[in-house]
Every structure is written in C-alpha cells, then in structure tokens.
Design a protein around this motif. Structure first.
Motif, PDB file in Angstrom:
ATOM      1  N   ARG A  66       0.867  -1.177   0.000  1.00 46.71           N
ATOM      2  CA  ARG A  66       0.000   0.000   0.000  1.00 46.71           C
ATOM      3  C   ARG A  66       0.905   1.229   0.000  1.00 46.71           C
ATOM      4  NH1 ARG A  66      -4.718  -1.564  -1.066  1.00 46.71           N
ATOM      5  NH2 ARG A  66      -5.678   0.245  -0.159  1.00 46.71           N
ATOM      6  N   ASP A  94      -7.417   6.897  -5.726  1.00 43.61           N
ATOM      7  CA  ASP A  94      -7.814   5.950  -4.675  1.00 43.61           C
ATOM      8  C   ASP A  94      -9.226   5.425  -4.927  1.00 43.61           C
ATOM      9  OD1 ASP A  94      -8.017   4.492  -2.345  1.00 43.61           O
ATOM     10  OD2 ASP A  94      -8.187   6.248  -1.043  1.00 43.61           O
ATOM     11  N   LEU A  95      -9.328   4.375  -5.720  1.00 44.29           N
ATOM     12  CA  LEU A  95     -10.631   3.868  -6.138  1.00 44.29           C
ATOM     13  C   LEU A  95     -11.455   3.297  -4.989  1.00 44.29           C
ATOM     14  CD1 LEU A  95      -9.528   2.164  -9.476  1.00 44.29           C
ATOM     15  CD2 LEU A  95     -10.553   4.431  -9.148  1.00 44.29           C
ATOM     16  N   ASP A  96     -10.800   2.682  -4.009  1.00 40.62           N
ATOM     17  CA  ASP A  96     -11.557   2.104  -2.893  1.00 40.62           C
ATOM     18  C   ASP A  96     -11.675   3.064  -1.709  1.00 40.62           C
ATOM     19  OD1 ASP A  96      -9.034   1.982  -1.737  1.00 40.62           O
ATOM     20  OD2 ASP A  96      -8.944  -0.209  -1.693  1.00 40.62           O
ATOM     21  N   ARG A  97     -11.173   4.261  -1.857  1.00 43.59           N
ATOM     22  CA  ARG A  97     -11.286   5.343  -0.872  1.00 43.59           C
ATOM     23  C   ARG A  97     -10.783   4.971   0.519  1.00 43.59           C
ATOM     24  NH1 ARG A  97     -11.236   8.260  -4.831  1.00 43.59           N
ATOM     25  NH2 ARG A  97     -13.107   8.811  -5.923  1.00 43.59           N
ATOM     26  N   ASP A  98      -9.656   4.239   0.553  1.00 44.21           N
ATOM     27  CA  ASP A  98      -9.075   3.870   1.852  1.00 44.21           C
ATOM     28  C   ASP A  98      -7.916   4.780   2.256  1.00 44.21           C
ATOM     29  OD1 ASP A  98      -7.065   2.996   0.156  1.00 44.21           O
ATOM     30  OD2 ASP A  98      -6.960   0.980   1.002  1.00 44.21           O
ATOM     31  N   ASP A 102      -3.060   0.976  -3.800  1.00 43.24           N
ATOM     32  CA  ASP A 102      -2.455  -0.335  -4.027  1.00 43.24           C
ATOM     33  C   ASP A 102      -1.852  -0.315  -5.436  1.00 43.24           C
ATOM     34  OD1 ASP A 102      -4.489  -0.967  -5.955  1.00 43.24           O
ATOM     35  OD2 ASP A 102      -5.719  -1.910  -4.418  1.00 43.24           O
ATOM     36  N   ASN A 104      -2.633  -1.858  -8.175  1.00 43.96           N
ATOM     37  CA  ASN A 104      -3.602  -1.737  -9.263  1.00 43.96           C
ATOM     38  C   ASN A 104      -4.091  -0.303  -9.425  1.00 43.96           C
ATOM     39  OD1 ASN A 104      -3.486  -4.442 -10.013  1.00 43.96           O
ATOM     40  ND2 ASN A 104      -5.081  -5.025  -8.573  1.00 43.96           N
ATOM     41  N   GLU A 105      -4.342   0.381  -8.320  1.00 42.61           N
ATOM     42  CA  GLU A 105      -4.782   1.772  -8.396  1.00 42.61           C
ATOM     43  C   GLU A 105      -3.700   2.650  -9.009  1.00 42.61           C
ATOM     44  OE1 GLU A 105      -7.844   2.076  -4.604  1.00 42.61           O
ATOM     45  OE2 GLU A 105      -5.679   2.100  -4.225  1.00 42.61           O
TER      46      GLU A 105
END
Length: 139
Positions: A66, A94-98, A102, A104-105
């Motif tokens: 990460r 940040d596609l998953d908004r964490d 990662d 992939n992002e």
C-alpha cells in the motif's frame, strides 16, 4: 535519490494532480530530464512499456503493498509550493477510498495519465506530448 530517479518518480506520479495544477510547476529542464530518462532505448519516444516501469516497489518503503501519503511525501513532496500534497494526489487515484494506493490503483492512474498525454493515440509519447502533459513547451 538521484535527480533523474526523483524526476522519473515525480513525472510518473503526476497523474494524480490535475494538469492545470501542474502547469506552473515543471521546468523545461525537469521535463527534458524526465523524458530522456524514461526513453530507455533512446528512440525519441516514451512507449507505454517505458512509462509503466516498476515504481510501486520503489515507493512502498514499508513493503505493505500500500502507498500511504507519508511514503509519497518522503519521495516526492509537493509538485510546487502551492501544488497538491501527496494526500491530495492519492484521492484522485484511490478507487476504494481507503486513503492509500495499491499497485492496481497506481497502475490504473498511470495508464490514464499516459493515455491523456498521448494526443495522437499512437501508444508513444514524443517529447512535445510529454512536455505538454506537464505544461511545458518544447522549443
């Protein structure tokens, strides 16, 4: 970290800042150095393969798969005095908004950045396209 390596990382991660925000910050020198460093085979264009180097493992200092804002700040800092922070760059990708990226992002964002700079859609960035993507004119 060498100037060339730092420039490569800066340019590769420039994807997460809007182009308009970047226009004031790059200099012709940094754009030229970055272009030449990324043009690994010296053919005068940066291909998708050359642009998509393995920067994730270089940036992931704690090897947790990460990328945090702290890890990006440690390498990149701000694009300019008033440029976006690492946290602000992460938000865009940040596609998953964490709050972290990662691999992939990061790759997805880098691909989008490359595509937006490839004005003629030939799968390569010439020096003018590369510089224009960072708000710099090539003479």
């Amino acid at each position: 970290m060498s100037i060339v390596r730092g420039t490569i990382l800066l340019l590769a991660l420039g994807f997460a800042a809007p182009l308009a925000a970047q226009e004031a910050s790059p200099s012709p020198v940094s754009s030229t150095v970055g272009f030449k460093a990324l043009d690994a085979n010296g053919d005068g264009v940066v291909s998708r393969y050359e642009y998509d180097g393995d920067i994730f493992s270089t940036l992931d200092a704690d090897h947790d798969k990460r990328l945090s804002a702290a890890e990006l700040d440690a390498v990149l800092g701000r694009l300019a005095n008033d440029g976006p922070s690492a946290s602000e760059r992460i938000v865009v990708a940040d596609l998953d908004r964490d709050g972290q990226l990662d691999e992939n992002e990061l790759r997805h964002a880098a691909e989008m950045r490359f595509t937006s700079m490839d004005r003629d859609s030939d799968g390569n960035l010439d020096e003018a396209e590369f510089a224009a993507g960072f708000g710099v004119r090539v003479r």
